[in-house]
Design a protein around this motif. Structure first.
Motif, mmCIF file in Angstrom:
data_model
loop_
_atom_site.group_PDB
_atom_site.id
_atom_site.type_symbol
_atom_site.label_atom_id
_atom_site.label_comp_id
_atom_site.label_asym_id
_atom_site.label_seq_id
_atom_site.Cartn_x
_atom_site.Cartn_y
_atom_site.Cartn_z
ATOM 1 N N LEU A 61 37.614 -15.142 33.040
ATOM 2 C CA LEU A 61 36.495 -15.589 33.879
ATOM 3 C C LEU A 61 36.644 -17.053 34.273
ATOM 4 O O LEU A 61 36.356 -17.432 35.407
ATOM 5 N N PHE A 62 37.091 -17.876 33.332
ATOM 6 C CA PHE A 62 37.305 -19.291 33.634
ATOM 7 C C PHE A 62 38.359 -19.451 34.732
ATOM 8 O O PHE A 62 38.191 -20.240 35.669
ATOM 9 N N ALA A 63 39.465 -18.700 34.635
ATOM 10 C CA ALA A 63 40.524 -18.778 35.652
ATOM 11 C C ALA A 63 40.015 -18.290 37.001
ATOM 12 O O ALA A 63 40.309 -18.896 38.037
ATOM 13 N N ILE A 67 39.931 -20.706 40.261
ATOM 14 C CA ILE A 67 40.701 -20.380 41.461
ATOM 15 C C ILE A 67 39.772 -20.321 42.683
ATOM 16 O O ILE A 67 40.099 -20.833 43.756
ATOM 17 N N ALA A 68 38.618 -19.694 42.522
ATOM 18 C CA ALA A 68 37.663 -19.612 43.632
ATOM 19 C C ALA A 68 37.185 -21.000 44.048
ATOM 20 O O ALA A 68 37.086 -21.314 45.243
ATOM 21 N N SER A 69 36.910 -21.836 43.085
ATOM 22 C CA SER A 69 36.446 -23.195 43.376
ATOM 23 C C SER A 69 37.542 -24.019 44.050
ATOM 24 O O SER A 69 37.266 -24.794 44.974
ATOM 25 N N ALA A 70 38.787 -23.858 43.609
ATOM 26 C CA ALA A 70 39.892 -24.612 44.204
ATOM 27 C C ALA A 70 40.115 -24.198 45.654
ATOM 28 O O ALA A 70 40.341 -25.049 46.529
ATOM 29 N N ASP A 103 43.095 -29.258 41.389
ATOM 30 C CA ASP A 103 41.871 -28.595 40.937
ATOM 31 C C ASP A 103 42.137 -27.554 39.856
ATOM 32 O O ASP A 103 41.252 -27.282 39.044
ATOM 33 N N ILE A 104 43.306 -26.958 39.827
ATOM 34 C CA ILE A 104 43.571 -25.929 38.811
ATOM 35 C C ILE A 104 44.362 -26.482 37.631
ATOM 36 O O ILE A 104 44.928 -25.726 36.846
ATOM 37 N N SER A 105 44.391 -27.788 37.473
ATOM 38 C CA SER A 105 45.180 -28.399 36.400
ATOM 39 C C SER A 105 44.703 -28.003 35.006
ATOM 40 O O SER A 105 45.449 -28.138 34.044
ATOM 41 N N SER A 106 43.501 -27.488 34.877
ATOM 42 C CA SER A 106 42.989 -27.106 33.562
ATOM 43 C C SER A 106 43.439 -25.707 33.134
ATOM 44 O O SER A 106 43.204 -25.311 32.002
ATOM 45 N N LEU A 107 44.110 -24.966 34.012
ATOM 46 C CA LEU A 107 44.544 -23.607 33.685
ATOM 47 C C LEU A 107 45.907 -23.604 33.010
ATOM 48 O O LEU A 107 46.751 -24.462 33.279
ATOM 49 N N LEU A 108 46.116 -22.612 32.147
ATOM 50 C CA LEU A 108 47.422 -22.414 31.539
ATOM 51 C C LEU A 108 48.324 -21.708 32.547
ATOM 52 O O LEU A 108 47.864 -20.933 33.368
ATOM 53 N N GLY A 109 49.605 -21.929 32.491
ATOM 54 C CA GLY A 109 50.546 -21.243 33.368
ATOM 55 C C GLY A 109 50.403 -21.643 34.817
ATOM 56 O O GLY A 109 50.391 -20.800 35.712
ATOM 57 N N LEU A 178 45.231 -13.096 40.338
ATOM 58 C CA LEU A 178 43.951 -13.443 40.943
ATOM 59 C C LEU A 178 44.226 -14.031 42.322
ATOM 60 O O LEU A 178 45.119 -14.868 42.484
ATOM 61 N N HIS A 179 43.461 -13.609 43.301
ATOM 62 C CA HIS A 179 43.617 -14.130 44.658
ATOM 63 C C HIS A 179 42.244 -14.459 45.225
ATOM 64 O O HIS A 179 41.334 -13.646 45.163
#
Length: 188
Positions: A61-63, A67-70, A103-109, A178-179
């Protein structure tokens, strides 16, 4: 009848007719030694699996939200870039891609991130980035410039457990793509 026997034994102890150590007030129960240990051993793996899946689903859910916010932030920056303070020139596709990547720097991978930005100016479509997703058609191409930001990310669960991919059985969430797409229109 069992309650009556317990009551009679309790009265006998109180009157001094019997020693408290020689009388058991509880009715006799069958031996259940080890039952709690067996129940505990059966429940712990299920509880562990529930906790692991809760963590993995929370990460999913966090990812998804990130992604949607970015994608939305990239589209807004592109549409409003020249209207913002201290930016007299319109935003470029490279700046939008950098913004989404940050913006997605907090995600793993983060290496699985794919950003594709497209601009539809009077039916002349220019796209930057990997991917084959076509931008949607602009219903009013003579009045507006349509901008599209596509963000694709492959989610890997933070706590992967065993899986039998050939059988389609997984203990946790499988890796998922996720897209999210943000489409903005700006005045010419």
């Amino acid at each position: 009848s069992e309650d009556r026997q317990v009551l009679e034994k309790m009265i006998a102890v109180m009157d001094g007719q019997a020693s408290p150590r020689s009388v058991s007030l509880a009715p006799k129960e069958p031996a259940r030694r080890g039952q709690a240990l067996v129940e505990f051993a059966l429940i712990v793996p299920l509880l562990f699996l529930l906790i692991v899946n809760a963590v993995n689903f929370g990460g999913f859910l966090f990812a998804w939200i990130t992604i949607a916010s970015a994608a939305r932030a990239g589209g807004e920056y592109w549409a409003l870039g020249s209207a913002a303070v201290a930016t007299p020139t319109p935003a470029t596709a490279a700046q939008v891609t950098t913004l989404v990547t940050n913006d997605i720097s907090s995600l793993l991978g983060r290496s699985s991130l794919v950003v594709r930005v497209c601009k539809n100016n009077n039916s002349v479509v220019t796209c930057t980035g990997a991917g084959s997703l076509a931008p949607p058609a602009d219903p009013e191409p003579a009045t507006y410039i349509s901008t599209t930001v596509d963000v694709t990310y492959t989610y890997q669960p933070p706590i992967p457990l065993w899986s039998f991919a050939k059988l389609g059985i997984q203990a946790t969430l499988p890796p998922t793509t996720l897209h999210r797409r943000a489409v903005m229109r700006m005045l010419q």
